[in-house]
Design a protein around this motif. Sequence first.
Motif, PDB file in Angstrom:
ATOM      1  N   ARG A   1       0.717  -1.334  -0.126  1.00  0.00           N
ATOM      2  CA  ARG A   1      -0.086  -0.041   0.003  1.00  0.00           C
ATOM      3  C   ARG A   1       0.887   1.286   0.048  1.00  0.00           C
ATOM      4  N   ALA A   2       2.000   1.180   0.824  1.00  0.00           N
ATOM      5  CA  ALA A   2       2.819   2.329   0.869  1.00  0.00           C
ATOM      6  C   ALA A   2       3.332   2.646  -0.408  1.00  0.00           C
ATOM      7  N   ALA A   3       3.985   1.574  -1.043  1.00  0.00           N
ATOM      8  CA  ALA A   3       4.629   1.364  -2.474  1.00  0.00           C
ATOM      9  C   ALA A   3       3.692   2.010  -3.469  1.00  0.00           C
ATOM     10  N   ILE A   4       2.598   1.603  -3.537  1.00  0.00           N
ATOM     11  CA  ILE A   4       1.273   1.907  -4.631  1.00  0.00           C
ATOM     12  C   ILE A   4       0.968   3.451  -4.412  1.00  0.00           C
ATOM     13  N   LYS A   5       0.847   4.295  -3.138  1.00  0.00           N
ATOM     14  CA  LYS A   5       0.760   5.573  -3.009  1.00  0.00           C
ATOM     15  C   LYS A   5       1.761   6.176  -3.587  1.00  0.00           C
ATOM     16  N   THR A   6       2.926   5.912  -3.990  1.00  0.00           N
ATOM     17  CA  THR A   6       4.037   6.677  -4.597  1.00  0.00           C
ATOM     18  C   THR A   6       3.693   6.660  -6.135  1.00  0.00           C
ATOM     19  N   LEU A   7       2.657   6.010  -6.494  1.00  0.00           N
ATOM     20  CA  LEU A   7       2.543   6.217  -7.856  1.00  0.00           C
ATOM     21  C   LEU A   7       1.849   7.378  -8.238  1.00  0.00           C
ATOM     22  N   TYR A   8       1.131   8.033  -7.284  1.00  0.00           N
ATOM     23  CA  TYR A   8       0.478   9.400  -7.686  1.00  0.00           C
ATOM     24  C   TYR A   8       1.437  10.571  -7.631  1.00  0.00           C
TER      25      TYR A   8
END
Length: 438
Positions: A431-438
Amino acid sequence: MTQSTPANLDAFWMPFTANRQFKSKPRMLVSAEGMYYKTEDGRTILDGTAGLWCTNAGHSRTKITQAVSTQIHELDFAPTFQMGHPQVFELANRLIKHTPDGINKVFFTNSGSESVDTALKIALAYHKARGESSRTRLIGREKGYHGTGFGGISVGGLGNNRRGFGPLLSGVDHLKHAWTPGTEFTKGLPTEGANLADELETMVALHGAETIAAVIVEPIAGSGGVWMPPVGYLQRLREITKKYGIFLILDEVITGYGRVGDAFASCHFNVTPDIITTAKGLTNGAIPMGAVFVSDDIHHAFMTGPEEVIELFHGYTYSGHPVAAAAAIATLDIYEQEGLFNKAKELGGYFEEQLHSLREFDVLKDIRNYGLVGAIEFKSTDKFGERGYKVFEHCFWQSNALVRCTADTIAVSPPLILEKSHIDELVGSLRAAIKTLY
Protein backbone atom coordinates in the motif's frame (compact mmCIF):
# COMPACT_ATOMS: atom_id res chain seq x y z
CA MET A 1 30.26 -14.87 8.82
CA THR A 2 28.39 -12.31 6.71
CA GLN A 3 30.37 -11.32 3.65
CA SER A 4 30.49 -7.85 2.15
CA THR A 5 29.80 -7.14 -1.51
CA PRO A 6 32.87 -7.38 -3.79
CA ALA A 7 33.99 -4.10 -5.32
CA ASN A 8 33.66 -5.58 -8.83
CA LEU A 9 30.34 -7.16 -9.84
CA ASP A 10 31.09 -7.54 -13.56
CA ALA A 11 32.01 -11.23 -13.71
CA PHE A 12 28.62 -12.66 -12.71
CA TRP A 13 26.11 -12.61 -15.59
CA MET A 14 22.89 -12.64 -13.59
CA PRO A 15 19.85 -14.66 -14.76
CA PHE A 16 16.58 -12.94 -15.70
CA THR A 17 18.05 -9.63 -14.59
CA ALA A 18 18.71 -6.25 -16.19
CA ASN A 19 22.39 -6.59 -15.26
CA ARG A 20 23.50 -3.01 -15.90
CA GLN A 21 20.52 -1.59 -14.03
CA PHE A 22 21.06 -3.90 -11.05
CA LYS A 23 24.79 -3.29 -10.80
CA SER A 24 24.30 0.47 -10.75
CA LYS A 25 22.31 0.05 -7.50
CA PRO A 26 22.65 -3.53 -6.17
CA ARG A 27 19.95 -5.06 -4.01
CA MET A 28 22.02 -7.38 -1.81
CA LEU A 29 20.69 -9.94 0.66
CA VAL A 30 23.26 -11.31 3.11
CA SER A 31 21.35 -13.52 5.57
CA ALA A 32 17.90 -14.88 6.27
CA GLU A 33 15.87 -16.45 9.06
CA GLY A 34 12.21 -17.38 9.28
CA MET A 35 10.10 -14.87 7.37
CA TYR A 36 12.86 -12.29 6.88
CA TYR A 37 16.00 -11.46 4.93
CA LYS A 38 18.75 -9.14 6.11
CA THR A 39 20.33 -6.68 3.68
CA GLU A 40 23.94 -5.57 3.50
CA ASP A 41 22.99 -2.23 5.05
CA GLY A 42 21.40 -3.99 8.05
CA ARG A 43 17.70 -3.69 7.17
CA THR A 44 15.17 -6.48 7.80
CA ILE A 45 13.16 -7.40 4.69
CA LEU A 46 9.92 -9.37 4.84
CA ASP A 47 10.07 -12.20 2.32
CA GLY A 48 6.86 -11.86 0.34
CA THR A 49 7.91 -14.35 -2.34
CA ALA A 50 9.24 -17.38 -0.45
CA GLY A 51 12.60 -16.67 -2.04
CA LEU A 52 11.64 -17.52 -5.60
CA TRP A 53 8.46 -19.51 -4.85
CA CYS A 54 10.62 -22.08 -3.00
CA THR A 55 11.29 -21.43 0.73
CA ASN A 56 7.82 -22.58 1.79
CA ALA A 57 8.99 -23.51 5.29
CA GLY A 58 10.80 -20.22 5.85
CA HIS A 59 14.53 -19.54 5.90
CA SER A 60 17.50 -21.21 7.60
CA ARG A 61 15.55 -24.02 9.20
CA THR A 62 17.84 -25.82 11.64
CA LYS A 63 16.44 -29.25 10.83
CA ILE A 64 17.37 -28.82 7.16
CA THR A 65 20.79 -27.28 7.72
CA GLN A 66 21.73 -30.02 10.19
CA ALA A 67 20.53 -32.75 7.82
CA VAL A 68 22.61 -31.25 5.01
CA SER A 69 25.68 -30.92 7.22
CA THR A 70 25.41 -34.48 8.52
CA GLN A 71 24.86 -35.93 5.07
CA ILE A 72 27.71 -34.09 3.36
CA HIS A 73 30.10 -35.38 6.03
CA GLU A 74 28.83 -38.95 5.75
CA LEU A 75 28.26 -39.30 1.99
CA ASP A 76 28.88 -36.23 -0.12
CA PHE A 77 28.08 -37.84 -3.47
CA ALA A 78 26.95 -41.17 -4.85
CA PRO A 79 26.02 -41.90 -8.47
CA THR A 80 22.53 -43.12 -9.27
CA PHE A 81 23.55 -44.54 -12.66
CA GLN A 82 23.65 -48.30 -11.90
CA MET A 83 24.26 -47.47 -8.22
CA GLY A 84 22.19 -46.21 -5.33
CA HIS A 85 22.14 -44.81 -1.80
CA PRO A 86 19.46 -45.21 0.88
CA GLN A 87 18.30 -41.59 1.20
CA VAL A 88 16.90 -41.24 -2.31
CA PHE A 89 14.77 -44.39 -1.97
CA GLU A 90 13.49 -43.21 1.41
CA LEU A 91 12.65 -39.84 -0.09
CA ALA A 92 10.72 -41.37 -3.00
CA ASN A 93 8.70 -43.51 -0.57
CA ARG A 94 7.90 -40.45 1.54
CA LEU A 95 6.86 -38.32 -1.41
CA ILE A 96 4.36 -40.71 -2.96
CA LYS A 97 2.32 -40.63 0.25
CA HIS A 98 1.22 -37.15 -0.88
CA THR A 99 0.60 -37.76 -4.60
CA PRO A 100 -2.76 -38.64 -6.20
CA ASP A 101 -3.76 -42.30 -6.28
CA GLY A 102 -2.02 -44.19 -9.05
CA ILE A 103 0.99 -41.85 -9.23
CA ASN A 104 3.65 -43.77 -7.34
CA LYS A 105 6.90 -43.44 -9.29
CA VAL A 106 9.47 -40.66 -8.92
CA PHE A 107 12.28 -39.58 -11.26
CA PHE A 108 14.65 -37.07 -9.64
CA THR A 109 16.09 -34.01 -11.37
CA ASN A 110 17.84 -30.83 -10.22
CA SER A 111 15.39 -28.08 -11.20
CA GLY A 112 11.97 -27.32 -12.58
CA SER A 113 13.43 -26.89 -16.06
CA GLU A 114 14.93 -30.37 -15.92
CA SER A 115 11.69 -31.77 -14.53
CA VAL A 116 9.74 -30.41 -17.48
CA ASP A 117 12.17 -31.69 -20.09
CA THR A 118 12.16 -35.07 -18.32
CA ALA A 119 8.36 -35.21 -18.37
CA LEU A 120 8.21 -34.34 -22.08
CA LYS A 121 10.82 -37.01 -22.92
CA ILE A 122 8.98 -39.64 -20.88
CA ALA A 123 5.75 -38.81 -22.71
CA LEU A 124 7.40 -39.14 -26.12
CA ALA A 125 9.24 -42.33 -25.16
CA TYR A 126 6.09 -43.91 -23.74
CA HIS A 127 4.10 -43.49 -26.93
CA LYS A 128 6.98 -44.84 -28.99
CA ALA A 129 7.31 -47.85 -26.69
CA ARG A 130 3.61 -48.49 -27.16
CA GLY A 131 3.90 -48.49 -30.93
CA GLU A 132 2.39 -45.02 -31.36
CA SER A 133 5.51 -43.26 -32.62
CA SER A 134 3.36 -40.76 -34.55
CA ARG A 135 2.48 -39.12 -31.21
CA THR A 136 5.19 -36.47 -31.15
CA ARG A 137 3.22 -33.23 -30.91
CA LEU A 138 3.40 -31.29 -27.62
CA ILE A 139 0.83 -28.70 -26.59
CA GLY A 140 1.43 -25.92 -24.08
CA ARG A 141 -0.53 -22.77 -23.30
CA GLU A 142 -0.19 -19.04 -23.77
CA LYS A 143 1.40 -17.35 -20.74
CA GLY A 144 2.66 -20.72 -19.55
CA TYR A 145 6.13 -20.95 -18.00
CA HIS A 146 7.88 -24.30 -17.98
CA GLY A 147 11.48 -23.42 -17.27
CA THR A 148 14.29 -22.55 -19.63
CA GLY A 149 15.33 -25.80 -21.31
CA PHE A 150 14.62 -26.06 -25.01
CA GLY A 151 11.65 -28.32 -24.29
CA GLY A 152 10.31 -25.96 -21.61
CA ILE A 153 10.55 -22.78 -23.68
CA SER A 154 9.05 -24.59 -26.68
CA VAL A 155 5.88 -25.55 -24.82
CA GLY A 156 6.01 -22.33 -22.77
CA GLY A 157 3.92 -19.40 -23.86
CA LEU A 158 5.99 -16.35 -22.90
CA GLY A 159 7.31 -14.50 -25.93
CA ASN A 160 10.39 -12.99 -24.30
CA ASN A 161 11.55 -16.45 -23.23
CA ARG A 162 11.25 -17.80 -26.78
CA ARG A 163 11.98 -15.23 -29.42
CA GLY A 164 15.75 -14.98 -29.00
CA PHE A 165 16.53 -18.67 -29.42
CA GLY A 166 15.62 -19.73 -32.93
CA PRO A 167 12.90 -22.12 -34.11
CA LEU A 168 12.91 -24.31 -30.94
CA LEU A 169 11.18 -27.73 -31.03
CA SER A 170 9.02 -28.47 -34.02
CA GLY A 171 5.49 -29.81 -33.73
CA VAL A 172 4.42 -27.66 -30.79
CA ASP A 173 1.10 -25.84 -30.44
CA HIS A 174 -0.44 -23.69 -27.71
CA LEU A 175 -3.86 -23.44 -26.13
CA LYS A 176 -5.30 -20.00 -25.51
CA HIS A 177 -4.64 -18.28 -22.20
CA ALA A 178 -7.24 -19.52 -19.69
CA TRP A 179 -8.66 -16.14 -18.78
CA THR A 180 -11.86 -14.34 -19.74
CA PRO A 181 -12.19 -10.53 -19.93
CA GLY A 182 -14.61 -9.26 -17.32
CA THR A 183 -13.30 -11.51 -14.54
CA GLU A 184 -10.94 -8.88 -13.14
CA PHE A 185 -10.78 -8.62 -9.33
CA THR A 186 -12.25 -12.10 -8.90
CA LYS A 187 -11.63 -13.54 -5.47
CA GLY A 188 -10.34 -17.08 -5.91
CA LEU A 189 -11.11 -19.02 -9.07
CA PRO A 190 -13.04 -17.30 -11.90
CA THR A 191 -16.41 -18.93 -12.52
CA GLU A 192 -16.23 -18.26 -16.26
CA GLY A 193 -13.84 -19.79 -18.75
CA ALA A 194 -13.96 -23.58 -18.31
CA ASN A 195 -15.02 -23.80 -21.95
CA LEU A 196 -11.58 -22.51 -22.99
CA ALA A 197 -10.34 -26.07 -22.46
CA ASP A 198 -12.51 -27.12 -25.40
CA GLU A 199 -9.97 -25.55 -27.73
CA LEU A 200 -8.07 -28.81 -27.32
CA GLU A 201 -10.87 -30.49 -29.27
CA THR A 202 -10.16 -28.06 -32.13
CA MET A 203 -6.48 -28.95 -32.02
CA VAL A 204 -7.32 -32.65 -32.09
CA ALA A 205 -9.45 -32.06 -35.16
CA LEU A 206 -6.65 -30.06 -36.80
CA HIS A 207 -3.64 -32.24 -35.99
CA GLY A 208 -5.24 -35.62 -35.28
CA ALA A 209 -5.21 -37.22 -31.84
CA GLU A 210 -2.78 -39.83 -33.15
CA THR A 211 -0.10 -37.12 -33.47
CA ILE A 212 -0.43 -35.56 -29.99
CA ALA A 213 1.74 -36.90 -27.17
CA ALA A 214 0.99 -34.56 -24.28
CA VAL A 215 -0.57 -31.36 -23.03
CA ILE A 216 1.31 -29.46 -20.33
CA VAL A 217 -0.17 -26.66 -18.20
CA GLU A 218 0.41 -25.10 -14.81
CA PRO A 219 -2.61 -25.52 -12.48
CA ILE A 220 -1.98 -21.87 -11.56
CA ALA A 221 0.16 -20.04 -14.10
CA GLY A 222 2.89 -18.51 -11.94
CA SER A 223 5.74 -16.67 -13.62
CA GLY A 224 3.52 -15.55 -16.49
CA GLY A 225 1.54 -13.32 -14.13
CA VAL A 226 -0.28 -15.55 -11.59
CA TRP A 227 -3.41 -16.64 -13.44
CA MET A 228 -6.02 -18.87 -11.80
CA PRO A 229 -7.78 -21.72 -13.61
CA PRO A 230 -11.49 -21.13 -14.15
CA VAL A 231 -13.75 -23.44 -12.16
CA GLY A 232 -13.95 -26.73 -14.05
CA TYR A 233 -11.18 -25.87 -16.55
CA LEU A 234 -8.60 -28.41 -15.36
CA GLN A 235 -11.25 -31.11 -15.01
CA ARG A 236 -12.41 -30.49 -18.58
CA LEU A 237 -8.84 -30.63 -19.86
CA ARG A 238 -8.40 -33.96 -18.09
CA GLU A 239 -11.58 -35.32 -19.70
CA ILE A 240 -10.48 -34.39 -23.21
CA THR A 241 -6.92 -35.67 -22.85
CA LYS A 242 -8.13 -38.98 -21.45
CA LYS A 243 -10.70 -39.30 -24.23
CA TYR A 244 -7.97 -39.19 -26.89
CA GLY A 245 -5.16 -41.00 -25.09
CA ILE A 246 -3.14 -37.79 -24.66
CA PHE A 247 -0.99 -37.32 -21.57
CA LEU A 248 -1.85 -34.49 -19.21
CA ILE A 249 1.23 -33.07 -17.52
CA LEU A 250 0.61 -30.69 -14.63
CA ASP A 251 3.58 -28.42 -13.96
CA GLU A 252 3.51 -27.98 -10.18
CA VAL A 253 6.94 -26.45 -9.74
CA ILE A 254 5.20 -23.48 -8.09
CA THR A 255 1.96 -24.99 -6.78
CA GLY A 256 3.61 -28.07 -5.30
CA TYR A 257 4.38 -28.52 -1.60
CA GLY A 258 1.54 -26.59 -0.02
CA ARG A 259 1.03 -23.39 -1.95
CA VAL A 260 -2.73 -23.91 -2.50
CA GLY A 261 -3.77 -25.82 0.62
CA ASP A 262 -2.74 -29.41 -0.13
CA ALA A 263 0.58 -30.99 -0.98
CA PHE A 264 -0.22 -30.62 -4.69
CA ALA A 265 -2.76 -28.64 -6.69
CA SER A 266 -3.71 -31.83 -8.52
CA CYS A 267 -4.96 -33.23 -5.20
CA HIS A 268 -6.57 -29.94 -4.21
CA PHE A 269 -8.47 -29.58 -7.48
CA ASN A 270 -9.17 -33.32 -7.69
CA VAL A 271 -7.51 -33.71 -11.09
CA THR A 272 -5.21 -36.69 -11.53
CA PRO A 273 -2.78 -36.11 -14.41
CA ASP A 274 -0.41 -38.63 -15.95
CA ILE A 275 2.73 -36.77 -14.87
CA ILE A 276 3.45 -34.06 -12.29
CA THR A 277 6.59 -31.91 -12.42
CA THR A 278 7.97 -30.33 -9.24
CA ALA A 279 11.07 -28.66 -7.77
CA LYS A 280 11.47 -25.48 -5.64
CA GLY A 281 9.64 -26.30 -2.38
CA LEU A 282 10.87 -29.89 -2.49
CA THR A 283 14.01 -28.93 -0.55
CA ASN A 284 12.74 -25.56 0.71
CA GLY A 285 15.21 -24.01 -1.73
CA ALA A 286 18.19 -25.18 0.35
CA ILE A 287 19.70 -27.48 -2.30
CA PRO A 288 18.73 -27.68 -6.00
CA MET A 289 16.42 -30.64 -6.62
CA GLY A 290 13.38 -31.55 -8.69
CA ALA A 291 11.05 -34.54 -8.86
CA VAL A 292 8.85 -35.87 -11.65
CA PHE A 293 5.92 -38.02 -10.50
CA VAL A 294 4.74 -40.59 -13.02
CA SER A 295 1.70 -42.85 -13.08
CA ASP A 296 2.11 -46.55 -12.45
CA ASP A 297 0.76 -47.29 -15.94
CA ILE A 298 3.46 -45.19 -17.60
CA HIS A 299 6.20 -46.78 -15.53
CA HIS A 300 4.91 -50.29 -16.27
CA ALA A 301 5.05 -49.66 -20.01
CA PHE A 302 8.83 -49.21 -19.74
CA MET A 303 9.31 -52.38 -17.66
CA THR A 304 8.21 -54.99 -20.20
CA GLY A 305 11.56 -55.66 -21.92
CA PRO A 306 14.54 -57.76 -20.76
CA GLU A 307 15.57 -57.00 -17.18
CA GLU A 308 19.18 -56.27 -18.11
CA VAL A 309 18.27 -53.50 -20.58
CA ILE A 310 18.15 -49.84 -19.49
CA GLU A 311 14.50 -48.83 -19.77
CA LEU A 312 14.92 -45.05 -20.15
CA PHE A 313 18.08 -43.51 -21.57
CA HIS A 314 17.77 -40.31 -19.59
CA GLY A 315 19.10 -38.84 -16.37
CA TYR A 316 21.46 -36.35 -14.75
CA THR A 317 24.74 -36.71 -12.84
CA TYR A 318 23.04 -35.23 -9.79
CA SER A 319 19.68 -37.06 -10.05
CA GLY A 320 18.82 -37.99 -6.48
CA HIS A 321 21.95 -36.37 -5.03
CA PRO A 322 22.39 -37.61 -1.41
CA VAL A 323 22.73 -34.13 0.10
CA ALA A 324 19.68 -32.88 -1.79
CA ALA A 325 17.76 -35.98 -0.71
CA ALA A 326 18.68 -35.29 2.93
CA ALA A 327 17.47 -31.71 2.58
CA ALA A 328 14.20 -32.89 1.01
CA ILE A 329 13.54 -35.47 3.74
CA ALA A 330 14.12 -32.84 6.44
CA THR A 331 11.87 -30.43 4.54
CA LEU A 332 9.10 -33.04 4.37
CA ASP A 333 9.46 -33.58 8.11
CA ILE A 334 8.82 -29.88 8.70
CA TYR A 335 5.88 -29.74 6.30
CA GLU A 336 4.23 -32.73 7.93
CA GLN A 337 5.02 -31.98 11.58
CA GLU A 338 3.98 -28.32 11.35
CA GLY A 339 0.94 -28.93 9.14
CA LEU A 340 2.17 -26.45 6.53
CA PHE A 341 0.28 -28.08 3.64
CA ASN A 342 -2.91 -26.89 5.35
CA LYS A 343 -1.70 -23.35 6.00
CA ALA A 344 -3.23 -21.96 2.79
CA LYS A 345 -6.62 -23.26 3.91
CA GLU A 346 -6.23 -21.65 7.31
CA LEU A 347 -5.00 -18.24 6.14
CA GLY A 348 -6.13 -18.12 2.50
CA GLY A 349 -9.32 -16.23 3.34
CA TYR A 350 -7.51 -13.56 5.34
CA PHE A 351 -4.80 -13.28 2.67
CA GLU A 352 -7.52 -12.80 0.04
CA GLU A 353 -9.35 -10.18 2.08
CA GLN A 354 -6.24 -8.13 2.74
CA LEU A 355 -4.90 -8.36 -0.80
CA HIS A 356 -8.21 -7.20 -2.28
CA SER A 357 -8.29 -4.26 0.12
CA LEU A 358 -5.81 -2.67 -2.30
CA ARG A 359 -8.57 -2.34 -4.90
CA GLU A 360 -9.11 1.19 -3.64
CA PHE A 361 -6.30 2.36 -5.96
CA ASP A 362 -7.47 3.27 -9.45
CA VAL A 363 -4.06 2.48 -10.95
CA LEU A 364 -4.83 -1.21 -10.47
CA LYS A 365 -6.01 -3.28 -13.42
CA ASP A 366 -6.62 -6.53 -11.55
CA ILE A 367 -6.05 -8.48 -8.34
CA ARG A 368 -5.84 -12.28 -8.49
CA ASN A 369 -5.44 -14.79 -5.68
CA TYR A 370 -5.80 -18.38 -4.58
CA GLY A 371 -4.41 -20.13 -1.53
CA LEU A 372 -1.28 -18.25 -0.54
CA VAL A 373 -0.37 -16.87 -3.94
CA GLY A 374 -1.56 -13.57 -5.37
CA ALA A 375 -0.92 -10.91 -7.96
CA ILE A 376 -1.55 -7.21 -8.31
CA GLU A 377 -1.58 -5.97 -11.89
CA PHE A 378 -1.25 -2.27 -12.71
CA LYS A 379 -2.63 -0.34 -15.64
CA SER A 380 0.38 0.23 -17.86
CA THR A 381 1.75 3.65 -18.64
CA ASP A 382 3.35 4.54 -21.98
CA LYS A 383 6.43 2.84 -20.57
CA PHE A 384 5.35 -0.78 -20.14
CA GLY A 385 6.43 -2.25 -16.80
CA GLU A 386 7.21 1.12 -15.23
CA ARG A 387 4.63 0.94 -12.45
CA GLY A 388 5.44 -2.64 -11.51
CA TYR A 389 9.14 -1.89 -11.23
CA LYS A 390 8.57 1.26 -9.18
CA VAL A 391 6.48 -0.69 -6.67
CA PHE A 392 9.07 -3.47 -6.54
CA GLU A 393 11.87 -0.94 -5.91
CA HIS A 394 9.94 1.00 -3.27
CA CYS A 395 9.01 -2.20 -1.44
CA PHE A 396 12.67 -3.21 -1.21
CA TRP A 397 14.28 0.15 -0.40
CA GLN A 398 11.58 1.94 1.61
CA SER A 399 8.82 -0.52 2.60
CA ASN A 400 11.20 -3.34 3.54
CA ALA A 401 9.47 -6.16 1.69
CA LEU A 402 10.55 -8.43 -1.13
CA VAL A 403 7.94 -8.92 -3.85
CA ARG A 404 8.30 -10.22 -7.40
CA CYS A 405 7.94 -7.96 -10.41
CA THR A 406 6.90 -9.26 -13.85
CA ALA A 407 6.34 -6.21 -16.05
CA ASP A 408 3.35 -4.41 -14.48
CA THR A 409 2.36 -7.34 -12.28
CA ILE A 410 3.54 -7.79 -8.70
CA ALA A 411 3.43 -11.40 -7.48
CA VAL A 412 3.36 -12.42 -3.83
CA SER A 413 3.79 -15.94 -2.44
CA PRO A 414 4.99 -15.74 1.17
CA PRO A 415 6.47 -18.66 3.13
CA LEU A 416 3.82 -20.95 4.58
CA ILE A 417 5.00 -20.29 8.15
CA LEU A 418 3.45 -16.81 8.03
CA GLU A 419 0.85 -15.45 10.45
CA LYS A 420 -1.83 -12.79 9.98
CA SER A 421 0.60 -10.15 11.18
CA HIS A 422 2.93 -10.94 8.29
CA ILE A 423 0.06 -10.59 5.81
CA ASP A 424 -0.75 -7.20 7.33
CA GLU A 425 2.90 -6.19 7.05
CA LEU A 426 3.17 -7.32 3.43
CA VAL A 427 -0.03 -5.59 2.32
CA GLY A 428 0.98 -2.48 4.26
CA SER A 429 4.28 -2.40 2.38
CA LEU A 430 2.47 -2.74 -0.93
CA ARG A 431 0.00 0.00 0.00
CA ALA A 432 2.79 2.41 0.86
CA ALA A 433 4.56 1.62 -2.42
CA ILE A 434 1.41 2.02 -4.55
CA LYS A 435 0.77 5.46 -3.05
CA THR A 436 4.03 6.66 -4.54
CA LEU A 437 2.62 6.12 -8.06
CA TYR A 438 0.37 9.17 -7.64
